[in-house]
Scaffold this active site. Structure first.
Site, short mmCIF file in Angstrom:
data_model
loop_
_atom_site.label_atom_id
_atom_site.label_comp_id
_atom_site.label_asym_id
_atom_site.label_seq_id
_atom_site.Cartn_x
_atom_site.Cartn_y
_atom_site.Cartn_z
N HIS A 31 0.67 -1.21 -0.06
CA HIS A 31 -0.04 -0.07 -0.10
C HIS A 31 0.72 1.35 0.07
O HIS A 31 2.01 1.31 0.56
CB HIS A 31 -0.97 0.17 1.07
CG HIS A 31 -0.16 0.01 2.43
ND1 HIS A 31 0.37 1.44 2.86
CD2 HIS A 31 0.03 -0.85 3.47
CE1 HIS A 31 0.91 1.01 4.24
NE2 HIS A 31 0.59 -0.29 4.61
N GLU A 103 -1.42 -6.99 7.81
CA GLU A 103 -0.16 -6.86 8.28
C GLU A 103 0.41 -7.78 9.68
O GLU A 103 -0.79 -8.07 10.30
CB GLU A 103 0.40 -5.37 8.66
CG GLU A 103 1.71 -4.86 9.16
CD GLU A 103 2.85 -5.46 8.08
OE1 GLU A 103 3.20 -6.40 7.91
OE2 GLU A 103 3.39 -4.50 7.76
#
Length: 218
Positions: A31, A103
Site C-alpha cells: 500500500h 499486516e
C-alpha cells in the site's frame, strides 16, 4: 535487486516482465504511504488511511501495473482500508478480501516506532524479537505459507496480485524462496512498491523486486 527506476517510456524492470506468455506470476503490491508509515510507526491492526502522498503513489503505480500484461488476474487484498484504496487507485479490481494478508500483528508495539521500543528492548526488530501480545515469527511463517500455497494453486489460470503491507509482504518474499521469515529484513519494500515472484525451470525465484515509479525515488 534494488528499486528500479522507470522512465516515461516505462522501459524498466516492469517492462522486462510484461510478456504474458511467460511463467505465471505472483505480484506483491504494498500500500501507499500513510501518516503512521511516514513516521515509522508500526501499523498492524489500526486502519490508517492513505495520506495524500500515499494516494498519489497508488495512482502512479497504475502505469507500472499496466506494463505487466497480467493474465486473467486474481486480485486479493488485505482487509485494511489502506490496501483496498491502493488497489483501486492502481486500477485493480479486488476479487477477494482476505484476513490472511493483513499486516503483522505488533501487539503492544502497535503505533510505536523502533527507537521507542528500543528504549526498553535494546536492538529490537520485528524480525528478531517478540511482539508481546502480537504475532511471532512462527505465526507469520505459517500465515505466509498458507497465503503462498493458495496463491500458487491459482496460477494455472491466473496471475495473482496480493495487495498488502510492508513487513508481511517481505516475509512472503522470504518464504517464496525458502528462507526463514527473519530474512525479510533483507528486502526493502517502498510504499506502493511492486515485487514479482515466479519460476525458472520450476524453481521459485524473485523475478523483480521493489519496482517503483522514478518520481518515488527522487
Amino acid at each position: 535487486m534494488s528499486a528500479s527506476e522507470t522512465s516515461d517510456a516505462e522501459t524498466s524492470d516492469a517492462a522486462a516482465v510484461s510478456d504474458s506468455e511467460r511463467n505465471p506470476r505472483i505480484v506483491l503490491l504494498r500500500h501507499g504511504q500513510t501518516e503512521w508509515s511516514e513516521l515509522g510507526k508500526h501499523t498492524g491492526r489500526t486502519d490508517i488511511p492513505l495520506s495524500e502522498v500515499g494516494e498519489m503513489q497508488a495512482r502512479r503505480v497504475a502505469s507500472l501495473v499496466d506494463t505487466l500484461g497480467l493474465r486473467a488476474p486474481l486480485i486479493v487484498s488485505s482487509p485494511r482500508l489502506r490496501a483496498h484504496r491502493t488497489a483501486g487507485l492502481a486500477g485493480l479490481r479486488v476479487n477477494r478480501t482476505w484476513d490472511a494478508l493483513a499486516e503483522w500483528d505488533y501487539g503492544k508495539y502497535e503505533g510505536r516506532t523502533t527507537p521507542e521500543i528500543r528504549e526498553s528492548v535494546p536492538d529490537w526488530t520485528v524480525w528478531t524479537h517478540p511482539c508481546p501480545g502480537g504475532e511471532s515469527a512462527e505465526d507469520i511463517h505459517s500465515r505466509c505459507d498458507l497465503v503462498l500455497s493458495v496463491a500458487q494453486s491459482q496460477l494455472a489460470e491466473h496471475d495473482v496480485v496480493l495487495v498488502g503491507h510492508g513487513h508481511f509482504s517481505r516475509a512472503l518474499i522470504s518464504r517464496w524462496i525458502d528462507l526463514p521469515v527473519s530474512e525479510g529484513r533483507r528486502f526493502a519494500l517502498s510504499p506502493a512498491g511492486l515485487s514479482i515472484l515466479g519460476f525458472e525451470h520450476g524453481a521459485r525465484q524473485v523475478i523483480s523486486h521493489n519496482i517503483v515509479r522514478q518520481e518515488e525515488l527522487a
